[in-house]
Design a protein around this motif. Sequence first.
Motif, PDB file in Angstrom:
ATOM      1  N   ALA A   8       0.846  -1.202   0.000  1.00  0.00           N
ATOM      2  CA  ALA A   8       0.000   0.000   0.000  1.00  0.00           C
ATOM      3  C   ALA A   8       0.881   1.252   0.000  1.00  0.00           C
ATOM      4  O   ALA A   8       0.613   2.208  -0.735  1.00  0.00           O
ATOM      5  CB  ALA A   8      -0.920  -0.016   1.217  1.00  0.00           C
ATOM      6  N   GLU A   9       1.940   1.218   0.793  1.00  0.00           N
ATOM      7  CA  GLU A   9       2.817   2.396   0.886  1.00  0.00           C
ATOM      8  C   GLU A   9       3.523   2.646  -0.442  1.00  0.00           C
ATOM      9  O   GLU A   9       3.673   3.793  -0.873  1.00  0.00           O
ATOM     10  CB  GLU A   9       3.871   2.198   1.988  1.00  0.00           C
ATOM     11  N   GLN A  10       3.974   1.575  -1.071  1.00  0.00           N
ATOM     12  CA  GLN A  10       4.641   1.747  -2.369  1.00  0.00           C
ATOM     13  C   GLN A  10       3.671   2.277  -3.417  1.00  0.00           C
ATOM     14  O   GLN A  10       4.024   3.134  -4.230  1.00  0.00           O
ATOM     15  CB  GLN A  10       5.247   0.416  -2.829  1.00  0.00           C
ATOM     16  N   ILE A  11       2.457   1.774  -3.390  1.00  0.00           N
ATOM     17  CA  ILE A  11       1.463   2.237  -4.366  1.00  0.00           C
ATOM     18  C   ILE A  11       1.205   3.731  -4.161  1.00  0.00           C
ATOM     19  O   ILE A  11       1.150   4.514  -5.114  1.00  0.00           O
ATOM     20  CB  ILE A  11       0.164   1.412  -4.240  1.00  0.00           C
ATOM     21  N   GLU A  12       1.084   4.126  -2.906  1.00  0.00           N
ATOM     22  CA  GLU A  12       0.836   5.545  -2.625  1.00  0.00           C
ATOM     23  C   GLU A  12       2.036   6.404  -3.012  1.00  0.00           C
ATOM     24  O   GLU A  12       1.871   7.516  -3.536  1.00  0.00           O
ATOM     25  CB  GLU A  12       0.487   5.726  -1.141  1.00  0.00           C
ATOM     26  N   LEU A  13       3.223   5.890  -2.761  1.00  0.00           N
ATOM     27  CA  LEU A  13       4.410   6.658  -3.160  1.00  0.00           C
ATOM     28  C   LEU A  13       4.436   6.844  -4.682  1.00  0.00           C
ATOM     29  O   LEU A  13       4.718   7.942  -5.185  1.00  0.00           O
ATOM     30  CB  LEU A  13       5.687   5.948  -2.698  1.00  0.00           C
ATOM     31  N   MET A  14       4.120   5.781  -5.406  1.00  0.00           N
ATOM     32  CA  MET A  14       4.124   5.907  -6.870  1.00  0.00           C
ATOM     33  C   MET A  14       3.074   6.926  -7.316  1.00  0.00           C
ATOM     34  O   MET A  14       3.298   7.678  -8.279  1.00  0.00           O
ATOM     35  CB  MET A  14       3.906   4.537  -7.520  1.00  0.00           C
ATOM     36  N   ALA A  15       1.967   6.976  -6.603  1.00  0.00           N
ATOM     37  CA  ALA A  15       0.943   7.981  -6.910  1.00  0.00           C
ATOM     38  C   ALA A  15       1.511   9.386  -6.712  1.00  0.00           C
ATOM     39  O   ALA A  15       1.364  10.268  -7.571  1.00  0.00           O
ATOM     40  CB  ALA A  15      -0.283   7.763  -6.024  1.00  0.00           C
ATOM     41  N   ASP A  16       2.191   9.584  -5.588  1.00  0.00           N
ATOM     42  CA  ASP A  16       2.793  10.901  -5.314  1.00  0.00           C
ATOM     43  C   ASP A  16       3.804  11.278  -6.394  1.00  0.00           C
ATOM     44  O   ASP A  16       3.831  12.410  -6.871  1.00  0.00           O
ATOM     45  CB  ASP A  16       3.549  10.876  -3.969  1.00  0.00           C
ATOM     46  N   LEU A  17       4.654  10.312  -6.733  1.00  0.00           N
ATOM     47  CA  LEU A  17       5.714  10.596  -7.696  1.00  0.00           C
ATOM     48  C   LEU A  17       5.131  10.903  -9.071  1.00  0.00           C
ATOM     49  O   LEU A  17       5.665  11.740  -9.810  1.00  0.00           O
ATOM     50  CB  LEU A  17       6.697   9.423  -7.768  1.00  0.00           C
ATOM     51  N   ALA A  18       4.037  10.247  -9.398  1.00  0.00           N
ATOM     52  CA  ALA A  18       3.389  10.532 -10.684  1.00  0.00           C
ATOM     53  C   ALA A  18       2.884  11.966 -10.701  1.00  0.00           C
ATOM     54  O   ALA A  18       3.018  12.682 -11.695  1.00  0.00           O
ATOM     55  CB  ALA A  18       2.234   9.563 -10.914  1.00  0.00           C
ATOM     56  N   GLU A  19       2.305  12.381  -9.578  1.00  0.00           N
ATOM     57  CA  GLU A  19       1.793  13.755  -9.512  1.00  0.00           C
ATOM     58  C   GLU A  19       2.941  14.751  -9.599  1.00  0.00           C
ATOM     59  O   GLU A  19       2.846  15.770 -10.273  1.00  0.00           O
ATOM     60  CB  GLU A  19       0.999  13.959  -8.214  1.00  0.00           C
TER      61      GLU A  19
END
Lengths: 544, 141
Positions: A348-359
Amino acid sequence: MYKYDEYDQTIVDSRVAEFRDQVARRIAGEITEDQFKPLRLMNGLYLQLHAYMLRVAVPYGTLSGKQMRTLGHIARKYDRGYGHFTTRQNIQYNWIKLEEAPDILAELAAVEMHAIQTSGNCIRNISSDQYAGAAADEIEDPRPWAELLRQWSSFHPEFSYLPRKFKIAVIASDEDRAAIQLHDIGLQIRHNDAGELGFRVYVGGGMGRTPMIAPVIRDFLPAADFVSYMEACLRVYNRYGRRDNIYKARIKILVHEIGAAEYARQVEEEWAHVKTLGLDPPPGEFERIAAHFAPPAFETGLSDEIDRSDPDFALWLDSNTHAHKQPGYAIAVISLKPIGGIPGDASAEQIELMADLAERYSFDELRVTHAQNIVLPHVKKADLYALWKALDDAGLGTANLDLISDIIACPGLDYCSLANARSIPIAQKIAKRFENMDRQRDLGELKLKISGCINACGHHHAGHIGILGVDRKGEENYQLLFGGSGAEDASLAKIAGPGFNEDGIVDAVEKAVETYRTLREDGERFVDTYRRVGMQPFKEAIYG
Amino acid sequence: MAELLRYRDDETHEEPAVTLDAFLGQTNATAVRLEPDEDARALIPHLDRLGLIEVAFPKFRDGRGYSAARILREAGYTGELRAQGDVLIDQIAYMRRCGFDSFAPEKAISREAADKAVGFYPEVYQKAADGRSPVWALRHG
Ligand code: SF4
């Protein structure tokens, strides 16, 4: 990216309401599991070995940061903190409770997502090139066409009880990153000699127990006739595809049995009729969809220089980035294949980090690849170092794209109720064996793919090296295959000989790889050497 | 057999449906039953004398009848088009879209439950045989 309008939202919300009603009826005992099964399957809900599994559609693999963050949230709240990205560019959750499934669908609908037709004998999620809209070699973005197909195929009243599941992929470049020739229908957008836009149509490819490479049934289909022609292709299949034997029910068998020419003739005949029904949306509808996929506001005049002074970064840069059509930008691939990890899994944390990095770095866009990795399609070259740092800190910086440890593996016997053997531990052992990154880089591009049974969800037929788990007198046994490819040089891998146990298969892979190292000529990949010298030297090394 | 569910105002067709072979061999039958493997197009020359076409669904998973229904409606058939057999409530919406206007399910389905199932989807994405406008038409209407 495509944004729902009120119509799209209404349809997806309707589905949530309908499914909530169906689940309530099941829990109340008003319908039997037998009657419920086809309904839950239409919503991507499978009963697996230990729990329900929910497969969420990621249309043509494209996600926004907000959608990705919701996927992380679902992993944390409804699963055990993980999501599993699949070879269909989707995500699966392996520990779902039936009574919570409607709530998950509601959370998805709130960010314009769904699980519609991610299983069942219907038209599945449309897949596409993970570099769409960014790749330097595409003639245009294929995703508007994929979205048009998504809408046409969603709740299609005639094609929801097909003989078997049906998979369509669309690309717009000569390099095939979506394995279109291994789909039920593969579409390549191209121009004809007159410069008009249309499609080359491949029908009847697939993996499973009878793998086949799709023949071309129409070299050029004008873009305006797209939907009606698809309708004709599907109607011929729905009427004449085999229903007597589940293993012969895919369209590849129909096309093979009657021949590509005869199938094409029947489609043309049906199409001549269907075309008169006004099924094709007007060009304005395509334009409306395409406007959502307009390129982001790229900066111009950027430098292509990258500071390579950090050697680890330079390695990642060389293996995990791809040419972008816009100067100053790159496509960055996040490997979900850390050495010893579960291919395609992310916390979950990695998925959220990837979301942040995409933004932060990629105009709010991500892609899921059929090789179970994540793409940030539009990263400024000047940001690559900061991006890599952030990824590396989170265990997402593995520099192994397309190397031997970038393994595709299906869930196998650890989760899947159809499996004969485990896939994940084999992937982990092979990655461990080749842990040394210098060794991996020396071996170059090597696509290793593992399936836990003959259904081939791990695409073993299309692996340069393929591994197939089988049951041999109650024991897990692994067959080794060589020479497959899912790319534009599509080919089917061949079985080398008798199978191996869990440790034996890892040794056999290593022997094959060493044989390649001895025999390779300049610039040859494993698969090139195999194609040149044939099976014999590999056989001798492994069984001799 | 459970009660008939009809979405038509006319009287239920009284004459029993005969097999396709029997129908094609006699000139006065007005009702026919089509099995999944039979070609709906064989009926096209005779549509104007047909009052009832019953399409068999021996197993709900066998979706050939959906194509048969559309083909018949596309050819201009306006008589009663009945889905008979393993017809489940959650299929009625799709069947309605393909042109069925009468249902003879093996296990009874109440009118109320059927209406609810059909009513879940106020909008549709594609044209079919029910005359509904797909959203692409509404968007550009
Ligand atoms: S290949 Fe077999 S074991 Fe693997 S996911 Fe598919 S069905 Fe399950």
